[in-house]
Design a protein around this motif. Structure first.
Motif, short mmCIF file in Angstrom:
data_model
loop_
_atom_site.label_atom_id
_atom_site.label_comp_id
_atom_site.label_asym_id
_atom_site.label_seq_id
_atom_site.Cartn_x
_atom_site.Cartn_y
_atom_site.Cartn_z
N GLU A 7 -44.59 -35.76 -3.57
CA GLU A 7 -45.15 -36.52 -2.46
C GLU A 7 -44.29 -36.36 -1.20
O GLU A 7 -44.81 -36.20 -0.09
CB GLU A 7 -45.24 -38.00 -2.86
CG GLU A 7 -46.09 -38.83 -1.93
CD GLU A 7 -45.88 -40.33 -2.15
OE1 GLU A 7 -45.17 -40.73 -3.11
OE2 GLU A 7 -46.43 -41.10 -1.34
N GLY A 8 -42.97 -36.37 -1.40
CA GLY A 8 -42.05 -36.20 -0.27
C GLY A 8 -42.24 -34.83 0.38
O GLY A 8 -42.31 -34.72 1.61
N TRP A 9 -42.35 -33.81 -0.45
CA TRP A 9 -42.53 -32.45 0.06
C TRP A 9 -43.84 -32.34 0.84
O TRP A 9 -43.88 -31.80 1.95
CB TRP A 9 -42.49 -31.46 -1.11
CG TRP A 9 -42.75 -30.05 -0.73
CD1 TRP A 9 -43.87 -29.31 -1.02
CD2 TRP A 9 -41.90 -29.19 0.04
NE1 TRP A 9 -43.75 -28.06 -0.49
CE2 TRP A 9 -42.55 -27.95 0.17
CE3 TRP A 9 -40.64 -29.35 0.63
CZ2 TRP A 9 -42.00 -26.87 0.87
CZ3 TRP A 9 -40.08 -28.28 1.32
CH2 TRP A 9 -40.76 -27.07 1.44
N ASP A 10 -44.92 -32.87 0.26
CA ASP A 10 -46.23 -32.81 0.93
C ASP A 10 -46.20 -33.55 2.27
O ASP A 10 -46.79 -33.11 3.25
CB ASP A 10 -47.32 -33.41 0.03
CG ASP A 10 -47.60 -32.52 -1.19
OD1 ASP A 10 -47.17 -31.35 -1.17
OD2 ASP A 10 -48.22 -33.01 -2.15
N THR A 11 -45.48 -34.68 2.29
CA THR A 11 -45.38 -35.47 3.53
C THR A 11 -44.61 -34.70 4.59
O THR A 11 -44.96 -34.71 5.77
CB THR A 11 -44.68 -36.81 3.24
OG1 THR A 11 -45.29 -37.41 2.11
CG2 THR A 11 -44.79 -37.75 4.43
N LEU A 12 -43.55 -34.00 4.16
CA LEU A 12 -42.76 -33.21 5.10
C LEU A 12 -43.61 -32.08 5.68
O LEU A 12 -43.60 -31.83 6.89
CB LEU A 12 -41.52 -32.66 4.38
CG LEU A 12 -40.56 -31.81 5.21
CD1 LEU A 12 -39.99 -32.61 6.37
CD2 LEU A 12 -39.42 -31.27 4.34
N LEU A 13 -44.37 -31.40 4.82
CA LEU A 13 -45.24 -30.31 5.30
C LEU A 13 -46.28 -30.84 6.28
O LEU A 13 -46.56 -30.22 7.31
CB LEU A 13 -45.94 -29.63 4.12
CG LEU A 13 -45.07 -28.83 3.16
CD1 LEU A 13 -45.96 -28.07 2.16
CD2 LEU A 13 -44.16 -27.85 3.89
N ALA A 14 -46.85 -32.01 5.96
CA ALA A 14 -47.85 -32.60 6.85
C ALA A 14 -47.23 -32.96 8.19
O ALA A 14 -47.86 -32.81 9.25
CB ALA A 14 -48.47 -33.84 6.18
N GLY A 15 -45.98 -33.43 8.16
CA GLY A 15 -45.27 -33.76 9.40
C GLY A 15 -45.04 -32.52 10.25
O GLY A 15 -45.23 -32.54 11.47
N LEU A 16 -44.63 -31.44 9.59
CA LEU A 16 -44.44 -30.18 10.31
C LEU A 16 -45.75 -29.73 10.93
O LEU A 16 -45.80 -29.30 12.09
CB LEU A 16 -43.92 -29.09 9.35
CG LEU A 16 -42.42 -29.08 9.04
CD1 LEU A 16 -42.11 -28.20 7.84
CD2 LEU A 16 -41.62 -28.60 10.26
N ALA A 17 -46.84 -29.86 10.17
CA ALA A 17 -48.16 -29.44 10.68
C ALA A 17 -48.54 -30.26 11.91
O ALA A 17 -49.07 -29.72 12.88
CB ALA A 17 -49.21 -29.60 9.57
N GLU A 18 -48.24 -31.55 11.86
CA GLU A 18 -48.58 -32.41 13.01
C GLU A 18 -47.79 -31.98 14.26
O GLU A 18 -48.25 -32.12 15.38
CB GLU A 18 -48.30 -33.87 12.67
CG GLU A 18 -49.19 -34.80 13.46
CD GLU A 18 -49.32 -36.18 12.83
OE1 GLU A 18 -49.31 -36.30 11.58
OE2 GLU A 18 -49.46 -37.14 13.61
N ALA A 19 -46.58 -31.43 14.02
CA ALA A 19 -45.77 -30.92 15.13
C ALA A 19 -46.17 -29.48 15.48
O ALA A 19 -45.50 -28.82 16.26
CB ALA A 19 -44.29 -30.99 14.76
N GLY A 20 -47.24 -28.98 14.86
CA GLY A 20 -47.73 -27.63 15.15
C GLY A 20 -46.90 -26.54 14.51
O GLY A 20 -46.83 -25.42 15.02
N ALA A 21 -46.26 -26.84 13.39
CA ALA A 21 -45.34 -25.88 12.78
C ALA A 21 -45.59 -25.76 11.29
O ALA A 21 -46.33 -26.54 10.70
CB ALA A 21 -43.90 -26.32 13.03
N THR A 22 -44.96 -24.75 10.69
CA THR A 22 -44.95 -24.59 9.24
C THR A 22 -43.50 -24.35 8.83
O THR A 22 -42.61 -24.28 9.69
CB THR A 22 -45.78 -23.37 8.78
OG1 THR A 22 -45.10 -22.18 9.24
CG2 THR A 22 -47.19 -23.41 9.35
N THR A 23 -43.26 -24.19 7.52
CA THR A 23 -41.89 -23.93 7.07
C THR A 23 -41.36 -22.64 7.69
O THR A 23 -40.15 -22.49 7.86
CB THR A 23 -41.82 -23.82 5.53
OG1 THR A 23 -42.78 -22.87 5.09
CG2 THR A 23 -42.09 -25.17 4.87
N ALA A 24 -42.26 -21.71 8.05
CA ALA A 24 -41.81 -20.45 8.65
C ALA A 24 -41.09 -20.68 9.98
O ALA A 24 -40.33 -19.82 10.44
CB ALA A 24 -43.01 -19.52 8.86
N ASP A 25 -41.34 -21.82 10.63
CA ASP A 25 -40.70 -22.11 11.92
C ASP A 25 -39.34 -22.78 11.76
O ASP A 25 -38.62 -22.97 12.74
CB ASP A 25 -41.60 -23.03 12.75
CG ASP A 25 -42.94 -22.39 13.04
OD1 ASP A 25 -42.94 -21.33 13.69
OD2 ASP A 25 -43.99 -22.94 12.61
#
Ligand SMILES: [Zn+2]
Length: 365
Positions: free
Chosen positions: A76-94
């Motif tokens: 759940e923590g990981w998914d939340t972090l990814l969703a947060g990055l997406a909201e900032a217009g980013a992915t882990t690649a950034d």
């Protein structure tokens, strides 16, 4: 940015994270938010914990994003972090870098997974690296530090109390069966700039809660990411453990004075909510510990030559001692940190027992 004029619970500070505070009071997860300076705050859930979430910060630079305290390692923590990055217009690649204010699992837990997915470096203070669980286990066996049970015995706990608190698992823990956490690729000393283009982010070493705790200053937007060093309502645990660095409480008090000088900065803590008023908040925390010191001195004087366990039992806690349960570890460590500080100030003295009998403490006046 709107701010409540004052937080009714905390004198001298103004609440900046009003949505975070409302969520805190409602016991829900606050929203992902864009902050001054273009930073983002992403609340990452902590399972079964009254703190409920860690505020992870995304710090964009010219070449990518630095993630501060990615949070607890759950799905759940990981998914939340990814969703947060997406909201900032980013992915882990950034993500180019990860900074851990300290290595507690609610901050540093996801660093390893995020590094794997992104190829980012992981940074922390060298004194914090030395407290990684896998390193502590090796150092403890090398220096033959007491086990949890041995430590409780030296502190004056009775055998039935020790049996209640320590499971056989704690006693047999070795370097192999303790969960290893991500080792750093980059070490940040006090004053160092986090390696990123297009933004200054400076490490401010604030030992106390942990030996290598870092705050991070963004001087242009006047922000201070405070980790667990200063939170708006909660007092961080300052404990003396067998593997503690010297004088945790003394260092914490010095670190508070230092951070009090950032009074014109927004405080971005790792839990609860953003606020302004670091001078008032750090003063209150220093006063809290001074009061606690006075209480410890009075308890010692009243008991004669008590053990640390006896002092802890007689102090006031948020719950009665009988109902503290496993939190007695933290309570005992916190009592030890105050006694250690008072010994260094010359107000108390240790008396080491013979043949492994408990350490005692007495007044010097
Ligand atoms: Zn924390």
């Amino acid at each position: 940015m709107t701010a409540d004029p004052t937080d009714p619970g905390v004198p001298g500070i103004s609440v900046l994270g009003t949505a975070q505070r409302a969520a805190w009071l409602d016991r829900t997860l606050p929203p992902v938010e864009r902050l001054p300076g273009g930073l983002w705050s992403v609340p990452v859930p902590i399972p079964d914990n009254p703190l409920r979430y860690t505020l992870c910060y995304l710090v964009p630079g010219d070449d990518g994003i630095v993630v501060v305290d990615p949070g607890w390692n759950t799905r759940e923590g990981w998914d939340t972090l990814l969703a947060g990055l997406a909201e900032a217009g980013a992915t882990t690649a950034d993500v180019t870098g990860i900074v851990a204010t300290h290595v507690h699992p609610d901050h540093h837990g996801l660093s390893g997974r995020l590094r794997e997915e992104s190829g980012a470096w992981v940074a922390m203070h060298p004194a914090e690296r030395d407290t990684l669980p896998q390193r502590i286990a090796v150092a403890a066996s090398r220096n033959s530090l007491p086990t949890a049970g041995g430590w409780l015995r030296l502190s004056g706990a009775e055998e039935d109390e020790i049996a209640e608190l320590v499971s056989p698992l704690d006693e047999s823990a070795t370097a192999d069966d303790r969960a290893a956490m991500a080792e750093p690729d980059v070490l940040l000393e006090d004053g160092d700039l986090v390696p990123m283009a297009g933004r200054r982010l400076r490490a401010v070493w604030t030992p106390g809660h942990t030996p290598g705790h870092l705050c991070l200053q963004e001087p242009d937007a006047r922000l201070l990411l405070t980790g667990d060093h200063v939170l708006p309502r909660i007092t961080p645990n300052i404990g003396l453990y067998p593997n503690s660095a010297d004088s945790p409480l003394g260092r914490f008090l010095e670190s508070l004075e230092r951070v009090g000088e950032y009074d014109d900065h927004d405080a971005l803590p790792a839990h609860e909510y953003r606020f302004r008023g670091l001078a008032a908040r750090t003063r209150l925390l220093r006063e809290h510990h001074e009061e606690r010191c006075r209480e410890v001195v009075a308890v010692v004087a009243g008991l004669g030559e008590p053990t640390v366990w006896e002092v802890a039992r007689h102090l006031t806690w948020s719950r009665p001692w009988e109902r503290i349960g496993r939190m007695r570890f933290g309570a005992l460590a916190e009592t030890g940190a105050h006694i250690d500080h008072l010994v260094r100030r010359g107000e108390l003295a240790w008396r080491h027992g013979e043949n492994g009998s408990p350490i005692r403490v007495r007044s010097t006046t």
